[in-house]
Design an enzyme around this catalytic site. Sequence first.
Site, mmCIF file in Angstrom:
data_model
loop_
_atom_site.group_PDB
_atom_site.id
_atom_site.type_symbol
_atom_site.label_atom_id
_atom_site.label_comp_id
_atom_site.label_asym_id
_atom_site.label_seq_id
_atom_site.Cartn_x
_atom_site.Cartn_y
_atom_site.Cartn_z
ATOM 1 N N PRO A 25 -30.700 -48.153 42.807
ATOM 2 C CA PRO A 25 -29.818 -47.753 43.688
ATOM 3 C C PRO A 25 -28.401 -47.970 43.878
ATOM 4 O O PRO A 25 -28.205 -47.797 43.383
ATOM 5 C CB PRO A 25 -30.295 -49.807 43.624
ATOM 6 C CG PRO A 25 -30.167 -50.220 42.287
ATOM 7 C CD PRO A 25 -30.411 -48.761 41.714
ATOM 8 N N GLN A 101 -34.309 -52.339 45.315
ATOM 9 C CA GLN A 101 -33.884 -53.864 44.620
ATOM 10 C C GLN A 101 -33.554 -55.049 45.800
ATOM 11 O O GLN A 101 -33.196 -54.764 46.128
ATOM 12 C CB GLN A 101 -32.541 -53.260 44.361
ATOM 13 C CG GLN A 101 -31.794 -53.972 43.248
ATOM 14 C CD GLN A 101 -30.239 -53.640 43.157
ATOM 15 O OE1 GLN A 101 -29.901 -53.554 43.567
ATOM 16 N NE2 GLN A 101 -30.092 -53.150 41.618
ATOM 17 N N TYR A 188 -21.983 -59.748 41.606
ATOM 18 C CA TYR A 188 -22.429 -60.357 42.737
ATOM 19 C C TYR A 188 -23.611 -61.627 42.341
ATOM 20 O O TYR A 188 -23.440 -62.031 41.243
ATOM 21 C CB TYR A 188 -23.938 -59.461 43.663
ATOM 22 C CG TYR A 188 -22.584 -58.717 43.937
ATOM 23 C CD1 TYR A 188 -22.048 -58.405 44.679
ATOM 24 C CD2 TYR A 188 -23.566 -56.764 43.104
ATOM 25 C CE1 TYR A 188 -21.292 -57.190 45.672
ATOM 26 C CE2 TYR A 188 -22.678 -56.026 44.051
ATOM 27 C CZ TYR A 188 -21.584 -55.790 44.558
ATOM 28 O OH TYR A 188 -20.742 -54.783 45.042
ATOM 29 N N ARG A 236 -31.689 -55.560 36.776
ATOM 30 C CA ARG A 236 -30.339 -55.411 36.783
ATOM 31 C C ARG A 236 -29.760 -56.075 36.017
ATOM 32 O O ARG A 236 -29.087 -56.970 36.581
ATOM 33 C CB ARG A 236 -29.727 -54.397 37.760
ATOM 34 C CG ARG A 236 -28.907 -53.243 37.514
ATOM 35 C CD ARG A 236 -28.379 -52.135 38.339
ATOM 36 N NE ARG A 236 -28.447 -50.906 38.090
ATOM 37 C CZ ARG A 236 -27.802 -49.731 38.326
ATOM 38 N NH1 ARG A 236 -27.220 -50.217 39.536
ATOM 39 N NH2 ARG A 236 -27.884 -48.727 37.746
HETATM 40 C C1 LIG Z 1 -22.503 -44.891 46.533
HETATM 41 C C2 LIG Z 1 -22.721 -45.888 45.744
HETATM 42 C C3 LIG Z 1 -23.815 -47.357 45.769
HETATM 43 C C4 LIG Z 1 -24.144 -48.212 45.267
HETATM 44 N N1 LIG Z 1 -24.872 -49.353 45.530
HETATM 45 C C5 LIG Z 1 -25.430 -50.060 43.951
HETATM 46 C C6 LIG Z 1 -26.548 -50.675 45.207
HETATM 47 O O1 LIG Z 1 -27.470 -51.252 45.855
HETATM 48 N N2 LIG Z 1 -27.421 -51.545 43.675
HETATM 49 C C7 LIG Z 1 -27.049 -51.636 42.209
HETATM 50 O O2 LIG Z 1 -27.048 -52.281 41.153
HETATM 51 N N3 LIG Z 1 -25.555 -49.889 42.298
HETATM 52 C C8 LIG Z 1 -25.644 -49.427 42.981
HETATM 53 N N4 LIG Z 1 -24.239 -48.253 42.367
HETATM 54 C C9 LIG Z 1 -24.321 -48.660 41.196
HETATM 55 C C10 LIG Z 1 -24.665 -47.182 40.496
HETATM 56 O O3 LIG Z 1 -26.704 -47.262 40.988
HETATM 57 C C11 LIG Z 1 -24.438 -46.320 39.648
HETATM 58 O O4 LIG Z 1 -24.891 -47.819 38.755
HETATM 59 C C12 LIG Z 1 -23.315 -46.656 39.091
HETATM 60 O O5 LIG Z 1 -23.267 -45.274 40.083
HETATM 61 C C13 LIG Z 1 -23.223 -45.636 38.131
HETATM 62 O O6 LIG Z 1 -23.686 -44.046 38.190
HETATM 63 P P1 LIG Z 1 -22.390 -43.545 37.187
HETATM 64 O O7 LIG Z 1 -21.522 -43.713 36.230
HETATM 65 O O8 LIG Z 1 -23.536 -42.064 37.637
HETATM 66 O O9 LIG Z 1 -22.110 -43.499 39.149
HETATM 67 C C14 LIG Z 1 -23.770 -47.617 43.243
HETATM 68 C C15 LIG Z 1 -23.446 -46.822 42.783
HETATM 69 C C16 LIG Z 1 -22.380 -45.662 44.552
HETATM 70 C C17 LIG Z 1 -22.052 -44.276 44.067
#
Ligand SMILES: Cc1cc2nc3c(=O)[nH]c(=O)nc-3n(C[C@H](O)[C@H](O)[C@H](O)COP(=O)(O)O)c2cc1C
Length: 307
Positions: A25, A101, A188, A236
Amino acid sequence: MSDMLLFSPMTIRGVTLKNRIVVPPMHQYSAEKGFPTDWHLMNAGKFAAGGAGLVIVESTKVERRGCGTIGDLGIWDDKFIAPLSRVAGFIKQQNAVAGIQLGHSGRKARASRPWEGDRPLERSAEIEDWDAWTPVAPSAIAHSERWPVPRALETQEVKDLVAAWGQAARRAHEAGFDVLELHGAHGYLVHEFLSERSNQRSDQYGGSEANRMRFLIEVTEAVRAHWPDHKPLFVRLSVEDNAGWGPEQSARLASILKAKGVDVIDCSSGGISEMAPILGKEIKYNYQVPLAEYVRAHADIMTMAVA
Ligand SMILES: Cc1cc2nc3c(=O)[nH]c(=O)nc-3n(C[C@H](O)[C@H](O)[C@H](O)COP(=O)(O)O)c2cc1C
């Protein structure tokens, strides 16, 4: 066809993923009054068309007070079902599984979008329902000095919120999603209940570890009552938050959640404090995978992690 595990199908309950690539998400900050826009259709749709087995739509809020920014998606009313079904339907047309989610931003609600500074919003005429959007949390404790003190939820309000998560799950089902993830991570609302740092309640939702877990357990029960048996349920967690909650607590919680009908723990980290769990360590590819390995080994439940 590759024989790599990543590209092999997998069935959870009655739902089969054509491969194990999952788009996590990601907030798009593009909703209008909680409604999805063409942006959401394009963004989720492009990942689905790109071949992912499962695409999970961003944290979609179970009540108005839970919106993190003015661009958050909502699912707190039946009016959201039809527009969300357009997104779910398009993902499914691309032969991917459609996930969503459910979330609530708790004391980190009513904030600017990241590129506007990642800070609390200031009252403005543009936000018509400013007072209805007052951040709420388990206790009146701010996220940090930069953030406002939230209003502590009354016990009855906590129970009402449990019911709101259940109704949101029903709407997600009616919109056509086939995988549901509960957002219990990243500082959160759900995580705020779990953490001693943000939860200093004296009712049945605070104090002992069992009491701090109660909100998420009741939410899971309410969700499972409305989410069909044949559809998978993910949660999560911030498995390590560097503020008192770690893999041992997460594994204990995961065992309880498994018995309540949770199929997968999506293992993430951090968010309850300004300090990242990986602080001081080199960030390497797969950095969250050891957390997923720990929870899987100690709670005998399927886990996943963003590499
Ligand atoms: C723009 C953006 C929005 C995100 N929104 C959510 C979200 O809505 N819910 C969530 O659980 N994590 C959210 N995340 C976290 C991502 O799902 C992911 O776990 C996180 O980016 C770690 O991966 P990475 O190390 O490849 O960045 C978001 C991340 C980014 C970059």
